[in-house]
Scaffold this motif. Sequence first.
Motif, PDB file in Angstrom:
ATOM      1  N   ALA A 248       7.965 -36.588 -35.988  1.00 51.43           N
ATOM      2  CA  ALA A 248       8.706 -37.426 -36.553  1.00 51.43           C
ATOM      3  C   ALA A 248       9.870 -36.385 -36.694  1.00 51.43           C
ATOM      4  O   ALA A 248      10.963 -36.804 -36.067  1.00 51.43           O
ATOM      5  N   GLU A 249      10.108 -34.644 -37.295  1.00 56.48           N
ATOM      6  CA  GLU A 249      11.082 -34.679 -37.821  1.00 56.48           C
ATOM      7  C   GLU A 249      11.287 -34.186 -36.738  1.00 56.48           C
ATOM      8  O   GLU A 249      12.402 -33.382 -36.193  1.00 56.48           O
ATOM      9  N   LEU A 250       9.971 -33.119 -36.007  1.00 57.10           N
ATOM     10  CA  LEU A 250      11.213 -32.448 -34.346  1.00 57.10           C
ATOM     11  C   LEU A 250      11.168 -33.611 -33.489  1.00 57.10           C
ATOM     12  O   LEU A 250      12.258 -33.083 -33.094  1.00 57.10           O
ATOM     13  N   ASP A 251      10.938 -34.550 -33.243  1.00 55.88           N
ATOM     14  CA  ASP A 251      11.628 -35.237 -32.662  1.00 55.88           C
ATOM     15  C   ASP A 251      12.899 -35.570 -33.275  1.00 55.88           C
ATOM     16  O   ASP A 251      13.798 -35.464 -32.128  1.00 55.88           O
ATOM     17  N   ARG A 252      13.439 -35.735 -34.448  1.00 48.26           N
ATOM     18  CA  ARG A 252      14.484 -36.219 -34.269  1.00 48.26           C
ATOM     19  C   ARG A 252      15.572 -35.553 -34.320  1.00 48.26           C
ATOM     20  O   ARG A 252      17.307 -35.266 -33.691  1.00 48.26           O
ATOM     21  N   ILE A 253      15.273 -33.888 -34.920  1.00 47.40           N
ATOM     22  CA  ILE A 253      16.186 -32.425 -34.194  1.00 47.40           C
ATOM     23  C   ILE A 253      16.112 -32.385 -32.545  1.00 47.40           C
ATOM     24  O   ILE A 253      17.429 -31.984 -32.713  1.00 47.40           O
ATOM     25  N   ARG A 254      15.172 -32.482 -31.724  1.00 48.81           N
ATOM     26  CA  ARG A 254      15.414 -33.038 -30.709  1.00 48.81           C
ATOM     27  C   ARG A 254      16.579 -33.532 -30.461  1.00 48.81           C
ATOM     28  O   ARG A 254      17.108 -33.592 -28.769  1.00 48.81           O
ATOM     29  N   ALA A 255      16.365 -34.447 -30.513  1.00 49.60           N
ATOM     30  CA  ALA A 255      16.588 -35.748 -30.037  1.00 49.60           C
ATOM     31  C   ALA A 255      18.914 -35.282 -30.494  1.00 49.60           C
ATOM     32  O   ALA A 255      19.352 -35.421 -29.943  1.00 49.60           O
ATOM     33  N   ILE A 256      19.330 -34.849 -31.858  1.00 38.86           N
ATOM     34  CA  ILE A 256      20.411 -34.023 -32.007  1.00 38.86           C
ATOM     35  C   ILE A 256      20.831 -33.351 -31.051  1.00 38.86           C
ATOM     36  O   ILE A 256      21.692 -33.290 -30.400  1.00 38.86           O
ATOM     37  N   HIS A 257      19.633 -32.256 -30.588  1.00 38.94           N
ATOM     38  CA  HIS A 257      20.522 -31.121 -30.183  1.00 38.94           C
ATOM     39  C   HIS A 257      19.754 -30.710 -28.576  1.00 38.94           C
ATOM     40  O   HIS A 257      20.258 -30.096 -27.864  1.00 38.94           O
ATOM     41  N   GLY A 258      18.529 -31.505 -28.479  1.00 41.33           N
ATOM     42  CA  GLY A 258      18.050 -31.237 -26.841  1.00 41.33           C
ATOM     43  C   GLY A 258      16.995 -30.204 -27.199  1.00 41.33           C
ATOM     44  O   GLY A 258      16.186 -30.038 -25.709  1.00 41.33           O
ATOM     45  N   PHE A 259      16.709 -30.013 -28.707  1.00 43.13           N
ATOM     46  CA  PHE A 259      15.429 -29.412 -28.000  1.00 43.13           C
ATOM     47  C   PHE A 259      14.705 -29.025 -30.083  1.00 43.13           C
ATOM     48  O   PHE A 259      16.004 -28.992 -30.648  1.00 43.13           O
ATOM     49  N   ALA A 260      14.106 -28.535 -29.932  1.00 45.30           N
ATOM     50  CA  ALA A 260      13.929 -27.874 -31.663  1.00 45.30           C
ATOM     51  C   ALA A 260      13.509 -26.921 -31.359  1.00 45.30           C
ATOM     52  O   ALA A 260      12.313 -26.281 -31.048  1.00 45.30           O
ATOM     53  N   VAL A 261      13.245 -26.045 -32.923  1.00 44.07           N
ATOM     54  CA  VAL A 261      12.581 -24.619 -33.000  1.00 44.07           C
ATOM     55  C   VAL A 261      11.769 -24.791 -34.457  1.00 44.07           C
ATOM     56  O   VAL A 261      11.986 -24.789 -35.979  1.00 44.07           O
ATOM     57  N   LEU A 262      10.241 -25.491 -34.280  1.00 43.14           N
ATOM     58  CA  LEU A 262       9.699 -24.850 -35.850  1.00 43.14           C
ATOM     59  C   LEU A 262       9.172 -23.636 -35.848  1.00 43.14           C
ATOM     60  O   LEU A 262       8.711 -23.000 -35.053  1.00 43.14           O
ATOM     61  N   TYR A 263       9.507 -22.892 -37.060  1.00 41.92           N
ATOM     62  CA  TYR A 263       8.708 -22.219 -38.029  1.00 41.92           C
ATOM     63  C   TYR A 263       8.128 -22.043 -38.993  1.00 41.92           C
ATOM     64  O   TYR A 263       8.052 -22.889 -39.618  1.00 41.92           O
ATOM     65  N   ASP A 264       6.859 -22.464 -38.398  1.00 41.05           N
ATOM     66  CA  ASP A 264       5.652 -22.054 -39.370  1.00 41.05           C
ATOM     67  C   ASP A 264       5.807 -20.625 -40.568  1.00 41.05           C
ATOM     68  O   ASP A 264       5.558 -20.103 -40.329  1.00 41.05           O
ATOM     69  N   CYS A 265       5.747 -21.512 -41.916  1.00 41.73           N
ATOM     70  CA  CYS A 265       5.919 -20.360 -43.221  1.00 41.73           C
ATOM     71  C   CYS A 265       3.867 -19.985 -43.436  1.00 41.73           C
ATOM     72  O   CYS A 265       3.601 -21.183 -44.351  1.00 41.73           O
ATOM     73  N   HIS A 266       3.967 -18.939 -43.222  1.00 47.33           N
ATOM     74  CA  HIS A 266       2.893 -18.317 -43.723  1.00 47.33           C
ATOM     75  C   HIS A 266       2.768 -17.538 -44.789  1.00 47.33           C
ATOM     76  O   HIS A 266       3.110 -16.733 -44.796  1.00 47.33           O
ATOM     77  N   SER A 267       1.825 -16.983 -45.220  1.00 47.74           N
ATOM     78  CA  SER A 267       1.265 -15.912 -46.026  1.00 47.74           C
ATOM     79  C   SER A 267       0.322 -15.872 -46.641  1.00 47.74           C
ATOM     80  O   SER A 267      -0.753 -16.617 -47.459  1.00 47.74           O
ATOM     81  N   ILE A 268      -0.382 -14.133 -46.766  1.00 46.81           N
ATOM     82  CA  ILE A 268      -1.616 -14.352 -47.194  1.00 46.81           C
ATOM     83  C   ILE A 268      -2.075 -12.824 -47.948  1.00 46.81           C
ATOM     84  O   ILE A 268      -0.990 -12.201 -47.743  1.00 46.81           O
ATOM     85  N   ARG A 269      -2.751 -12.523 -48.485  1.00 44.70           N
ATOM     86  CA  ARG A 269      -3.547 -11.597 -48.766  1.00 44.70           C
ATOM     87  C   ARG A 269      -3.700 -10.292 -47.694  1.00 44.70           C
ATOM     88  O   ARG A 269      -3.681 -10.365 -46.955  1.00 44.70           O
ATOM     89  N   SER A 270      -3.110  -8.565 -48.231  1.00 48.34           N
ATOM     90  CA  SER A 270      -3.054  -8.211 -47.247  1.00 48.34           C
ATOM     91  C   SER A 270      -4.187  -7.432 -47.268  1.00 48.34           C
ATOM     92  O   SER A 270      -4.258  -6.810 -45.565  1.00 48.34           O
ATOM     93  N   ARG A 271      -4.954  -7.543 -47.776  1.00 51.18           N
ATOM     94  CA  ARG A 271      -6.368  -6.797 -47.691  1.00 51.18           C
ATOM     95  C   ARG A 271      -7.367  -7.895 -47.845  1.00 51.18           C
ATOM     96  O   ARG A 271      -7.537  -8.460 -48.607  1.00 51.18           O
TER      97      ARG A 271
END
Length: 261
Positions: free
Chosen positions: A127-150
Amino acid sequence: MIDITWGDSPLVLGLPHTGTDIPDDCLAPLNETGRAIADTDWHIDRLYSGLLEGASAVRTTVHRYVIDVNRDPSGQSLYPGQNTTGLCPLTDFDGQPIYADGQEPDAEEVERRRLAYHAPYHDALAAELDRIRAIHGFAVLYDCHSIRSRIPFLFDGPLPDFNIGTNLGATCDPQIEASVQRICEAADGYSSIVNGRFKGGWTTRHYGRPGEGLHAIQMELAQSTYLSAETPPWTYDDTRADRLRVHLANILETLSAWRPK
């Protein structure tokens, strides 16, 4: 259960693995390993907080051991032939069982959790991506993650600091991938890779449809870049984090300023 920040930037942050909530009925069958919830994306919401004014964000408070909202709801593996954890994980990232013997969720329970926790997160994110795309004509999702390095069970050797995932370029405009790659490669003292061990989870692959004006990119950070140690109590290191946040802010600002040609 779902925290939403509504913004007006083209950028939407996904936060699928920062939650630590486990409902009592899901907590009861977990063993000591499961209750330790070691496989949390510790403090990622804090790390990204305030980096970009106007960015939207969608976050679930539920822990990935209840159900992993970054997995295919059908249960299909994202990395066939490689060790990984599933929709309702039965082991931790070290391959150790997280349930008491005979207490693993059955198919009916997995479906209950999918409806209760997985679907609402993606309903909100879509729903949020659709809302943002309606405003700008496109949307960019940046998916935030982290994990142990080993984590030998999941990958050999140390993980690079910045792990960029676009499913081999399929989930976003090439300039989005290239811009993030340039920033990471220029970050002094950090290592980076594009589409290495982590090529983007189900969220990135599902929503990344550039032809429809939806672009998605995943960032998997090594936790050594901002934690005092990758062991309990998973302490946030302000000095390391502040140094890293400079580069993360540059990434988010660049993505927010990007426009399709």
